[in-house]
Design a protein around this motif. Structure first.
Motif, PDB file in Angstrom:
ATOM      1  N   VAL A 169     -27.458  15.757 -37.876  1.00 63.26           N
ATOM      2  CA  VAL A 169     -27.513  16.551 -36.647  1.00 63.26           C
ATOM      3  C   VAL A 169     -26.242  17.391 -36.496  1.00 63.26           C
ATOM      4  O   VAL A 169     -26.296  18.572 -36.115  1.00 63.26           O
ATOM      5  N   LEU A 170     -25.093  16.808 -36.790  1.00 64.34           N
ATOM      6  CA  LEU A 170     -23.839  17.563 -36.702  1.00 64.34           C
ATOM      7  C   LEU A 170     -23.808  18.716 -37.704  1.00 64.34           C
ATOM      8  O   LEU A 170     -23.317  19.812 -37.385  1.00 64.34           O
ATOM      9  N   VAL A 171     -24.326  18.488 -38.897  1.00 64.21           N
ATOM     10  CA  VAL A 171     -24.403  19.567 -39.888  1.00 64.21           C
ATOM     11  C   VAL A 171     -25.264  20.707 -39.351  1.00 64.21           C
ATOM     12  O   VAL A 171     -24.936  21.897 -39.522  1.00 64.21           O
ATOM     13  N   ALA A 172     -26.367  20.376 -38.697  1.00 65.63           N
ATOM     14  CA  ALA A 172     -27.244  21.404 -38.133  1.00 65.63           C
ATOM     15  C   ALA A 172     -26.526  22.218 -37.062  1.00 65.63           C
ATOM     16  O   ALA A 172     -26.687  23.445 -36.989  1.00 65.63           O
ATOM     17  N   ILE A 173     -25.712  21.566 -36.230  1.00 66.82           N
ATOM     18  CA  ILE A 173     -24.956  22.289 -35.199  1.00 66.82           C
ATOM     19  C   ILE A 173     -23.972  23.250 -35.842  1.00 66.82           C
ATOM     20  O   ILE A 173     -23.874  24.429 -35.464  1.00 66.82           O
ATOM     21  N   VAL A 174     -23.223  22.759 -36.823  1.00 65.12           N
ATOM     22  CA  VAL A 174     -22.237  23.605 -37.505  1.00 65.12           C
ATOM     23  C   VAL A 174     -22.913  24.818 -38.138  1.00 65.12           C
ATOM     24  O   VAL A 174     -22.459  25.963 -37.986  1.00 65.12           O
ATOM     25  N   ALA A 175     -24.011  24.592 -38.856  1.00 63.60           N
ATOM     26  CA  ALA A 175     -24.688  25.683 -39.558  1.00 63.60           C
ATOM     27  C   ALA A 175     -25.256  26.703 -38.577  1.00 63.60           C
ATOM     28  O   ALA A 175     -25.107  27.924 -38.766  1.00 63.60           O
ATOM     29  N   ALA A 176     -25.912  26.237 -37.516  1.00 66.22           N
ATOM     30  CA  ALA A 176     -26.537  27.155 -36.568  1.00 66.22           C
ATOM     31  C   ALA A 176     -25.492  28.009 -35.853  1.00 66.22           C
ATOM     32  O   ALA A 176     -25.673  29.224 -35.679  1.00 66.22           O
ATOM     33  N   GLN A 177     -24.387  27.396 -35.437  1.00 64.28           N
ATOM     34  CA  GLN A 177     -23.358  28.163 -34.744  1.00 64.28           C
ATOM     35  C   GLN A 177     -22.640  29.127 -35.686  1.00 64.28           C
ATOM     36  O   GLN A 177     -22.334  30.262 -35.306  1.00 64.28           O
ATOM     37  N   ALA A 178     -22.393  28.695 -36.909  1.00 56.96           N
ATOM     38  CA  ALA A 178     -21.705  29.568 -37.862  1.00 56.96           C
ATOM     39  C   ALA A 178     -22.556  30.776 -38.230  1.00 56.96           C
ATOM     40  O   ALA A 178     -22.028  31.879 -38.455  1.00 56.96           O
ATOM     41  N   LEU A 179     -23.874  30.610 -38.283  1.00 55.97           N
ATOM     42  CA  LEU A 179     -24.768  31.703 -38.671  1.00 55.97           C
ATOM     43  C   LEU A 179     -25.155  32.602 -37.499  1.00 55.97           C
ATOM     44  O   LEU A 179     -25.663  33.713 -37.724  1.00 55.97           O
ATOM     45  N   ALA A 236     -31.723  35.018 -34.913  1.00 53.76           N
ATOM     46  CA  ALA A 236     -30.837  34.494 -33.874  1.00 53.76           C
ATOM     47  C   ALA A 236     -31.581  33.513 -32.979  1.00 53.76           C
ATOM     48  O   ALA A 236     -31.038  32.482 -32.575  1.00 53.76           O
ATOM     49  N   VAL A 237     -32.846  33.825 -32.665  1.00 48.65           N
ATOM     50  CA  VAL A 237     -33.660  32.911 -31.871  1.00 48.65           C
ATOM     51  C   VAL A 237     -33.815  31.579 -32.603  1.00 48.65           C
ATOM     52  O   VAL A 237     -33.697  30.503 -32.007  1.00 48.65           O
ATOM     53  N   ALA A 238     -34.081  31.652 -33.902  1.00 48.96           N
ATOM     54  CA  ALA A 238     -34.228  30.423 -34.691  1.00 48.96           C
ATOM     55  C   ALA A 238     -32.937  29.612 -34.679  1.00 48.96           C
ATOM     56  O   ALA A 238     -32.962  28.382 -34.543  1.00 48.96           O
ATOM     57  N   ALA A 239     -31.791  30.296 -34.826  1.00 46.93           N
ATOM     58  CA  ALA A 239     -30.509  29.591 -34.799  1.00 46.93           C
ATOM     59  C   ALA A 239     -30.283  28.924 -33.448  1.00 46.93           C
ATOM     60  O   ALA A 239     -29.768  27.793 -33.375  1.00 46.93           O
ATOM     61  N   LEU A 240     -30.673  29.595 -32.371  1.00 47.62           N
ATOM     62  CA  LEU A 240     -30.497  29.014 -31.039  1.00 47.62           C
ATOM     63  C   LEU A 240     -31.398  27.804 -30.829  1.00 47.62           C
ATOM     64  O   LEU A 240     -30.997  26.822 -30.199  1.00 47.62           O
ATOM     65  N   VAL A 241     -32.619  27.868 -31.356  1.00 50.23           N
ATOM     66  CA  VAL A 241     -33.520  26.724 -31.239  1.00 50.23           C
ATOM     67  C   VAL A 241     -32.942  25.523 -31.981  1.00 50.23           C
ATOM     68  O   VAL A 241     -32.930  24.393 -31.475  1.00 50.23           O
ATOM     69  N   VAL A 242     -32.442  25.765 -33.209  1.00 44.72           N
ATOM     70  CA  VAL A 242     -31.861  24.674 -33.996  1.00 44.72           C
ATOM     71  C   VAL A 242     -30.614  24.123 -33.314  1.00 44.72           C
ATOM     72  O   VAL A 242     -30.427  22.892 -33.217  1.00 44.72           O
ATOM     73  N   TRP A 243     -29.755  25.025 -32.840  1.00 45.01           N
ATOM     74  CA  TRP A 243     -28.539  24.592 -32.159  1.00 45.01           C
ATOM     75  C   TRP A 243     -28.879  23.780 -30.909  1.00 45.01           C
ATOM     76  O   TRP A 243     -28.319  22.702 -30.674  1.00 45.01           O
ATOM     77  N   GLY A 244     -29.805  24.274 -30.072  1.00 45.54           N
ATOM     78  CA  GLY A 244     -30.187  23.539 -28.871  1.00 45.54           C
ATOM     79  C   GLY A 244     -30.790  22.189 -29.195  1.00 45.54           C
ATOM     80  O   GLY A 244     -30.465  21.177 -28.565  1.00 45.54           O
ATOM     81  N   ALA A 245     -31.674  22.163 -30.205  1.00 51.88           N
ATOM     82  CA  ALA A 245     -32.317  20.900 -30.588  1.00 51.88           C
ATOM     83  C   ALA A 245     -31.293  19.890 -31.079  1.00 51.88           C
ATOM     84  O   ALA A 245     -31.299  18.718 -30.676  1.00 51.88           O
TER      85      ALA A 245
END
Length: 417
Positions: free
Chosen positions: A293-303, A315-324
């Protein structure tokens, strides 16, 4: 699990109250004749009261009847919101928000522990996810409704809505919530020891850093998207983040139940103290889940800055992943705290909730300082990803130390056989 849904309604109201005030500040400041910067201290007061009250009350009243404390905390929260709706001045508003924040902090910690205690065997993760899902749903569904209501009928109407929801949840819990098993009384020395516990401190530290990165960046999402992708209407992107949060909160529960000590797992047979090896194997799986889960946060915010500047659907996809990922993280974290500290589980959960709100406040403050010092808004997600990466590093290091300690303990057990 129907009993847990009652607690979820209160969590929904908490989630709405915690985030809606930021959207009400301009209207509120104009109504009471103050600056938005001063009105913003209402959020600070609520956050600090939330953070301080949770471990304090959970510690002082450990061993008391949880049901009574849950009802009292929700009553204080509801009265604080009613007082906010009636407050005539900034000073009265600050006092009312402090009362509401104190009630919210205590209810959040106790309702989480109660959900875990009321859940059937093997479904603790789902119960924790329901309460966390209630808070995230309050953000996704409640905040836009609250802001829309304020725009048409005034900010006080939104606060009355919160008061009504709190009263509804309080009535339902008073009538239908059964007695919750009380945990053992925790002496003062043991409560203080939780602050420096080598097993608990890294878990709470990871929660704090994740909140700094996730909730802190959320505060400045509008300028970030405007600078990175020229986005003028940020509402759909806020919804994407929020919908991801609801999905992540709910979907992570079954994963936790399958990964935890009481879930299925192949026996390891490595320790005489645990011939099935289930607790050891389950603990490792939970750590792997948290790391993912932490890896997903790092990747979504960095991208996010790159995707916002090149492909808005990305960007919408990154926000969904980051929020999730951001909302899902706390379910396995809470599960780990209850597993690591069964005797003072409520105190540990209260510390974790405090870390979340302090992290949110610190993240917002650091983001404002960074932007004020000249950092380009589009670069803020990279800074947030760096903080989340530090949390990931802390998680990995703490996991390695735990495995080493477990190995030493196992060796000692064999030597005594």
């Amino acid at each position: 699990m129907r009993k847990v849904w009652l607690l979820t309604l209160g969590a929904f109201t908490l989630g709405l109250d915690a985030y809606v005030m930021a959207g009400l500040l301009p209207v509120l400041a104009a109504d009471i004749g103050t600056r938005v910067s001063l009105a913003g201290q209402l959020v600070t007061v609520f956050t600090l009261a939330y953070a301080v009250s949770a471990p304090l009350v959970a510690g002082l009243f450990s061993g008391a009847r949880p049901r009574l404390l849950i009802l009292a905390a929700l009553a204080v929260f509801t009265l604080g919101n009613g007082a906010t709706a009636l407050a005539p001045s900034l000073g009265a508003l600050l006092a009312a928000r402090a009362v509401a924040g104190a009630g919210a902090g205590v209810y959040s910690a106790l309702s989480t522990a109660a959900a875990a205690a009321l859940a059937p065997e093997g479904r603790r993760g789902r119960a924790l996810a329901l309460v966390m899902g209630g808070m995230s749903a309050g953000t996704v569904l409640g905040v836009p409704i609250g802001v829309l209501l304020a725009e048409h009928t005034g900010w006080r109407a939104t606060m009355w809505l919160l008061t009504g929801l709190g009263g509804l949840a309080l009535t339902g819990l008073a009538v239908l919530l059964p007695q919750v098993p009380a945990g053992p009384a925790v002496p003062v020395r043991a409560r203080l020891a939780a602050l420096t516990d080598r097993a608990l401190a890294p878990v709470v530290g990871v929660s704090f850093l994740a909140a700094v990165a996730s909730l802190g960046l959320y505060t400045y999402l509008a300028p970030v998207l405007a600078a990175a992708g020229g986005v003028d209407e940020v509402a759909p992107y806020l919804w994407a983040w929020g919908v991801g949060g609801v999905l992540g909160s709910l979907l992570v529960g079954p994963l936790v139940d399958r990964s935890g000590p009481s879930g299925p797992g192949r026996p390891t047979g490595r320790t005489p103290a645990d011939p099935t090896g289930r607790a050891v194997d389950g603990g490792r799986r939970i750590r792997v889940l948290v790391g993912g889960v932490l890896v997903a946060i790092v990747a979504a915010q960095a991208l996010l800055p790159w995707l916002a500047g090149t492909a808005l659907p990305g960007a919408v996809a990154a926000l969904v992943v980051w929020g999730a990922a951001g909302w899902a993280l706390q379910v396995p974290q809470q599960h780990r705290l209850l597993r690591l500290s069964a005797r003072r589980g409520t105190v540990a959960l209260a510390l974790n909730n405090s870390a979340l709100y302090l992290g949110s406040a610190v993240g917002s403050a650091l983001g404002g300082l960074a932007l004020g010092s000249g950092l380009a808004p589009y670069a803020l997600p990279w800074a947030a990803a760096g903080v989340a990466a530090v949390g990931l590093l802390l998680h990995v290091v703490a996991g390695r130390r735990a495995r080493v300690a477990a190995g030493v303990s196992t060796l000692g057990s064999y030597e005594h056989c």
